[in-house]
Design an enzyme around this catalytic site. Structure first.
Site: not given
Length: 594
Positions: A163, A440-442, A447
């Site tokens: 990604m 990571y991933e926000g 979140q």
């Protein structure tokens, strides 16, 4: 020190005693073969692979790391062989469509396996884990031709996926990204730009890597509305589907990181690389959310993994390490001292890890049920309810599990004392590896804004109500159960308070929108403790129903629920005070006053 052991007994409790996965699979079209006997056999085989192959490589990956030479990345010793064994075992295909070479089992089966691979060796597990997100994105948004060319190879495991979002000048704020995509006469695009922090961005495990890349078309509007999504393979596919010529995407370097050394975190340079559009133009962020939601739940698994690993290591150590005598008198009179597990403070740390690990397991596999229902149910009402619950729970799962997973990893190190700070026990690696999960991933803050701002307030509280109604029904159904009163009564009170504090923040935000950002992280953590309270109450009820016949395991489950309610759930009280204190104590400072 023992390596990872798959928690098969606890998995069995969560999947079958508590969440009734047998009935769950029986209720879904096409899942008739997913019976308990089959799933148990799969899980037991996966456990052997994780314990015997992956776990011994965990320290190897940390010590050796990945090597980058002239654009070529080499993974640590044993990683490539383990991946080939993983592919030969058919594990990448377990929960993907038979139309593209998969085994057709529900998504939740893959999650069970991912829990074990992640706990055994998180750095290694990221290579197939990111492929899973790429597969889901292609399955949902790719053309038939793209699925035929790329999805079959990803499902097979001979190709892996990544990604590619982040750029040096933009992390969370994707509206600022600069990577360009120029259309070509043959329908392809020329991709120009650089991406950073790309996990598994280059390696020697598979013959090709399929990058899923965000970029802008020349006429794209500004901001996030002008982002498109592209497939950019490391090697262009030949006409027969095999690997063809090298594409113009190269690894410029790998990051030197705090942890997860066994996974290559890459700078990728796209120098007029050939790419192919996925989904409609300028709708790339919408399509990428398929990948991102998969990745957010995958990152929640990382929080569970580090809590579980820390707990296993520190529990084993606490039973063996002799230090001091119990205050109430010797518990090991024939030895020079008592094992440290007798000391209340060590038990506090062990039980905190246990409550977070086992609570996280419940939430992960509860969410997995919702994923199955959303994807496979033929009941429109069930699908909608599952989708709403999943939308609400995903940011909680990602952020709360990673925050508590890091806390648990630190408690594990503390149990070891000075020995935890040195390499040989593996607990300092667990702390270092865990730290990235909150980023990571926000990040946790992102979140939290998603939960409070988008999911709760922008839905006028409807998504919150979806879940609080589930909790309310449980409390009403068990309000006359005297055995459960110590769990049901505080849970019901908390459930009401959840709505009240949400209303308080919403009203405050009508006067000052900054109140949302000021309260968001505390609100998310409060929500996480509340969700775990519901799950631990359910676990206590389930365990009580089995306790008389099956003994110690179930008694321990009830006692852990009691510890959670008495020792961890009261943290919500301080979170309420903090939320109600408002934004002023954060924003009243001038920049020069910091």
């Amino acid at each position: 020190m023992a390596d990872y052991k798959a928690p098969l007994k606890d998995l069995e409790f969560v999947l079958y005693d508590m969440l009734d996965y047998e009935q769950h699979y029986a209720s879904l079209p096409g899942c008739e073969e997913a019976n308990r006997e089959l799933i148990t056999a799969i899980v037991e085989e996966a456990a052997k692979f994780c314990e015997n192959v992956l776990a011994p490589l965990n320290a190897v990956g940390d010590e050796h790391g990945c090597d980058w030479q002239d654009g070529v990345v080499t993974t640590p010793p044993g990683f490539k062989e383990a991946y080939q064994q993983f592919v030969e075992g058919g594990w990448p295909s377990i929960n993907h469509s038979v139309d593209y070479g998969g085994q057709g089992l529900p998504e939740s089966v893959g999650t069970i396996i991912s829990e074990m691979t992640g706990a055994a060796n998180w750095a290694w597990s990221m290579y197939p884990g990111l492929s899973h997100g790429a597969m889901n994105t292609l399955a949902q948004h790719g053309t038939d031709e793209q699925k035929s060319v790329y999805l079959t190879k990803l499902v097979e495991g001979s190709w892996t996926g990544t990604m590619c979002l982040t750029e040096a000048h933009c992390g969370t704020d994707l509206g600022m990204l600069k990577t360009r995509a120029e259309p070509q006469d043959d329908g392809s695009y020329r991709i120009q730009g650089s991406k950073i922090f790309i996990s598994a961005g280059d390696h020697d495990l598979a013959e090709n890597i399929v990058h899923i890349v965000l970029a802008r078309l020349p006429d794209a509007p500004e901001g996030t509305k002008g982002i498109s999504l592209f497939i950019v393979p490391k090697y262009l596919p030949a006409e027969d589907g095999s690997v063809g010529e090298r594409n113009a995407v190269t690894c410029g370097s790998i990051e030197h990181k705090m942890g997860i050394h066994g996974n290559a975190t890459c700078v990728l340079n796209f120098d007029d690389a050939t790419g192919y559009l996925i989904g409609p133009p300028n709708r790339g962020l919408h399509c990428m959310f398929t990948f991102m939601n998969t990745a957010r739940l995958g990152t929640a698994l990382q929080g569970l993994a580090h809590a579980e690993v820390g707990y296993q290591k520190s529990l084993s150590y606490a039973k063996e390490r002799l230090q001091m005598r119990a205050l109430s008198g010797p518990k090991n009179p024939s030895g020079p001292a008592d094992p440290i597990i007798v000391h209340p403070d060590v038990r506090r740390m062990l039980l905190t890890q246990k409550a977070f690990a086992e609570g996280g397991r419940m939430l992960i596999h509860y969410c997995s049920q919702l994923v199955d229902i959303e994807q496979l149910s033929d009941d429109a009402g069930r699908k909608t309810e599952a989708a709403d619950l999943l939308a609400f729970l995903t940011p909680i799962a990602k952020a709360f599990l990673t925050e508590t997973g890091f806390e648990a990893a630190n408690h594990a190190l503390q149990c070891f004392g000075g020995h935890g700070y040195i390499r040989e026990w593996g607990v300092e690696q667990n702390v270092r590896d865990a730290r990235i999960a909150m980023l990571y991933e926000g990040t946790t803050g992102i979140q939290a804004l998603d939960l409070l701002g988008r999911k709760v307030l922008m839905s006028q509280g409807e998504l919150l109500k979806r879940f609080t109604k589930v909790v309310h029904k449980f409390c009403k159904a068990n309000e006359d159960n005297e055995q459960l009163a110590e769990f049901v009564q505080p849970l019901a009170k908390l459930n009401n308070q959840w709505g009240e504090i949400t209303m308080h923040i919403g009203l405050s935000a009508m006067e000052n929108q900054e109140e949302v950002g000021a309260a968001a992280v505390d609100y998310l953590m409060y929500s996480g403790y509340a969700v775990y309270a519901y799950l631990w109450a359910r676990a206590a009820k389930t365990a009580m129903e089995h306790e008389a016949a099956e003994g110690a395991f179930y008694r321990a489950k009830v006692k852990t629920a009691r510890f959670y309610f008495k020792r961890l759930l009261p943290r919500t009280e301080s979170l309420v005070v903090a939320m109600k204190s408002g934004a002023g104590n954060l924003l009243d400072f001038e920049d020069s006053e910091f």
